[in-house]
Write a protein that holds these residues in place. Structure first.
Motif, PDB file in Angstrom:
ATOM      1  N   ASN A   1      -6.238  11.886   4.137  1.00 53.35           N
ATOM      2  CA  ASN A   1      -6.658  10.729   4.924  1.00 53.35           C
ATOM      3  C   ASN A   1      -5.706  10.522   6.108  1.00 53.35           C
ATOM      4  O   ASN A   1      -4.509  10.823   6.032  1.00 53.35           O
ATOM      5  CB  ASN A   1      -6.680   9.468   4.056  1.00 53.35           C
TER       6      ASN A   1
ATOM      7  N   ASN B   1      -0.825   8.246   7.969  1.00 51.02           N
ATOM      8  CA  ASN B   1      -0.366   9.235   6.990  1.00 51.02           C
ATOM      9  C   ASN B   1       0.246  10.415   7.738  1.00 51.02           C
ATOM     10  O   ASN B   1      -0.375  11.467   7.913  1.00 51.02           O
ATOM     11  CB  ASN B   1      -1.533   9.681   6.105  1.00 51.02           C
TER      12      ASN B   1
ATOM     13  N   ALA C   1       0.829  -1.214   0.000  1.00 46.54           N
ATOM     14  CA  ALA C   1       0.000   0.000   0.000  1.00 46.54           C
ATOM     15  C   ALA C   1       0.858   1.256   0.000  1.00 46.54           C
ATOM     16  O   ALA C   1       0.543   2.240  -0.683  1.00 46.54           O
ATOM     17  CB  ALA C   1      -0.927  -0.020   1.218  1.00 46.54           C
TER      18      ALA C   1
ATOM     19  N   SER D   1      -4.477   4.424   2.227  1.00 47.05           N
ATOM     20  CA  SER D   1      -5.581   3.564   1.815  1.00 47.05           C
ATOM     21  C   SER D   1      -5.152   2.110   1.718  1.00 47.05           C
ATOM     22  O   SER D   1      -4.123   1.777   1.121  1.00 47.05           O
ATOM     23  CB  SER D   1      -6.110   4.037   0.459  1.00 47.05           C
ATOM     24  N   GLY D   2      -5.938   1.220   2.349  1.00 46.91           N
ATOM     25  CA  GLY D   2      -5.687  -0.220   2.291  1.00 46.91           C
ATOM     26  C   GLY D   2      -4.557  -0.696   3.177  1.00 46.91           C
ATOM     27  O   GLY D   2      -3.980  -1.763   2.904  1.00 46.91           O
TER      28      GLY D   2
ATOM     29  N   TYR E   1      -4.981   7.549   7.367  1.00 43.12           N
ATOM     30  CA  TYR E   1      -4.214   6.348   7.070  1.00 43.12           C
ATOM     31  C   TYR E   1      -4.082   6.205   5.556  1.00 43.12           C
ATOM     32  O   TYR E   1      -4.960   6.645   4.802  1.00 43.12           O
ATOM     33  CB  TYR E   1      -4.884   5.088   7.648  1.00 43.12           C
TER      34      TYR E   1
ATOM     35  N   THR F   1      -7.655  14.372  -6.683  1.00 41.35           N
ATOM     36  CA  THR F   1      -7.600  13.007  -6.134  1.00 41.35           C
ATOM     37  C   THR F   1      -6.412  12.826  -5.203  1.00 41.35           C
ATOM     38  O   THR F   1      -6.519  12.222  -4.138  1.00 41.35           O
ATOM     39  CB  THR F   1      -7.520  11.988  -7.277  1.00 41.35           C
TER      40      THR F   1
ATOM     41  N   ASP G   1      -7.129  14.430  -1.881  1.00 44.98           N
ATOM     42  CA  ASP G   1      -8.006  13.616  -1.039  1.00 44.98           C
ATOM     43  C   ASP G   1      -7.230  12.496  -0.338  1.00 44.98           C
ATOM     44  O   ASP G   1      -7.497  12.176   0.819  1.00 44.98           O
ATOM     45  CB  ASP G   1      -9.135  13.024  -1.890  1.00 44.98           C
ATOM     46  N   GLN G   2      -6.272  11.906  -1.055  1.00 46.50           N
ATOM     47  CA  GLN G   2      -5.475  10.845  -0.428  1.00 46.50           C
ATOM     48  C   GLN G   2      -4.562  11.391   0.665  1.00 46.50           C
ATOM     49  O   GLN G   2      -4.362  10.746   1.691  1.00 46.50           O
ATOM     50  CB  GLN G   2      -4.639  10.126  -1.498  1.00 46.50           C
TER      51      GLN G   2
ATOM     52  N   PHE H   1       0.960   4.157  -2.824  1.00 43.96           N
ATOM     53  CA  PHE H   1       0.746   5.555  -2.457  1.00 43.96           C
ATOM     54  C   PHE H   1       1.870   6.453  -2.983  1.00 43.96           C
ATOM     55  O   PHE H   1       1.634   7.546  -3.514  1.00 43.96           O
ATOM     56  CB  PHE H   1       0.646   5.664  -0.931  1.00 43.96           C
TER      57      PHE H   1
END
Length: 251
Positions: A64, A74, A40, A68-69, A66, A57, A60-61, A44
């Motif tokens: 977060n 983070n 993951a 993603s997945g 954490y 996009t 947005d990541q 990233f």
């Protein structure tokens, strides 16, 4: 019908088997989780390099908590601490598995006595509960979730067993003390068996037998000691020639 000690032996070893199974499951699930986290993080990082024209996009990541997945936070050095956490959990499970097998016993007795043979199962149960709580505090997959729940439950069971049997739990579950249903702890071997391994002869046993009241005193020191206690004195005989010996000739 088996004696009560046999039921205790079976029950404690049943708890040990469950503990080993739970630790192996947690060991395996953390390796799987570690691989998923690394994958993951790589996705990233790759997405951050190629997403130059899709800033929405990517933003947005980045917002977060954490990645993603994964279970990686983070934040600065989040991947490092997440990977280190998994490696420490794997190392702890290996140490606990070795302590359950009792190998190497000298290492645990000297450097980590709470997992040695002189302590009970309470400390082991506390460590298992801490590992389970550390895993369950994150969002993990189903396999890791079930393994952590199982380990936490076994840890609670070990704490209960430690409170009941205390430091005798490992001694009661040790296999050599229950061979053929006989408790061999504290049994002294016969004198001739001890002499076979120590290299001592049977003279000491004969001397000890000579000290008893029913045995003879012999011609040595024991007879002299008995005569001295009764008031007799044993002196060295005077040197003399027998009567049939020829007289020395005068020159």
């Amino acid at each position: 019908m088996l004696p009560p000690r046999a039921y205790t032996f079976i029950g404690l070893n049943g708890v040990r088997i469950l503990s080993i199974i739970a630790l192996i499951l947690v060991f395996s699930s953390n390796i799987v989780t570690l691989v998923h986290d690394v994958q993951a993080v790589n996705r990233f990082v790759a997405a951050g390099k190629v997403a130059s024209n899709s800033t929405t996009t990517l933003g947005d990541q980045l917002d977060n908590d954490y990645i993603s997945g994964s279970t990686v936070p983070n934040q600065p050095a989040g991947a490092f601490w997440a990977v280190l956490n998994r490696l420490l959990i794997i190392f702890q499970t290996v140490v606990l598995i070795l302590s359950e097998f009792g190998w190497p016993a000298a290492f645990f007795n000297r450097y980590f006595p709470v997992l040695g043979k002189d302590f009970g199962l309470g400390a082991l149960g506390v460590m298992q509960c801490l590992i389970g709580a550390a895993i369950l505090s994150h969002h993990v997959d189903t396999f890791t979730l079930v393994s952590a729940f199982f380990l936490f439950s076994v840890g609670c069971l070990n704490i209960l067993v430690g409170l009941i049997w205390r430091e005798s739990a490992k001694a009661n579950s040790a296999l050599p003390t229950h061979v053929a249903g006989v408790d061999v702890r504290g049994v002294t071997p016969p004198a001739f068996v001890s002499n076979m391994f120590t290299g001592n002869s049977d003279e000491k046993s004969h001397d000890s037998g000579a000290d008893s009241g029913k045995s003879g005193f012999g011609f040595g020191r024991q007879g002299e000691k008995a005569a001295g206690l009764k008031g007799y004195l044993i002196s060295k005989p005077i040197e003399s020639l027998p009567r049939y010996a020829p007289k020395p000739s005068s020159t």
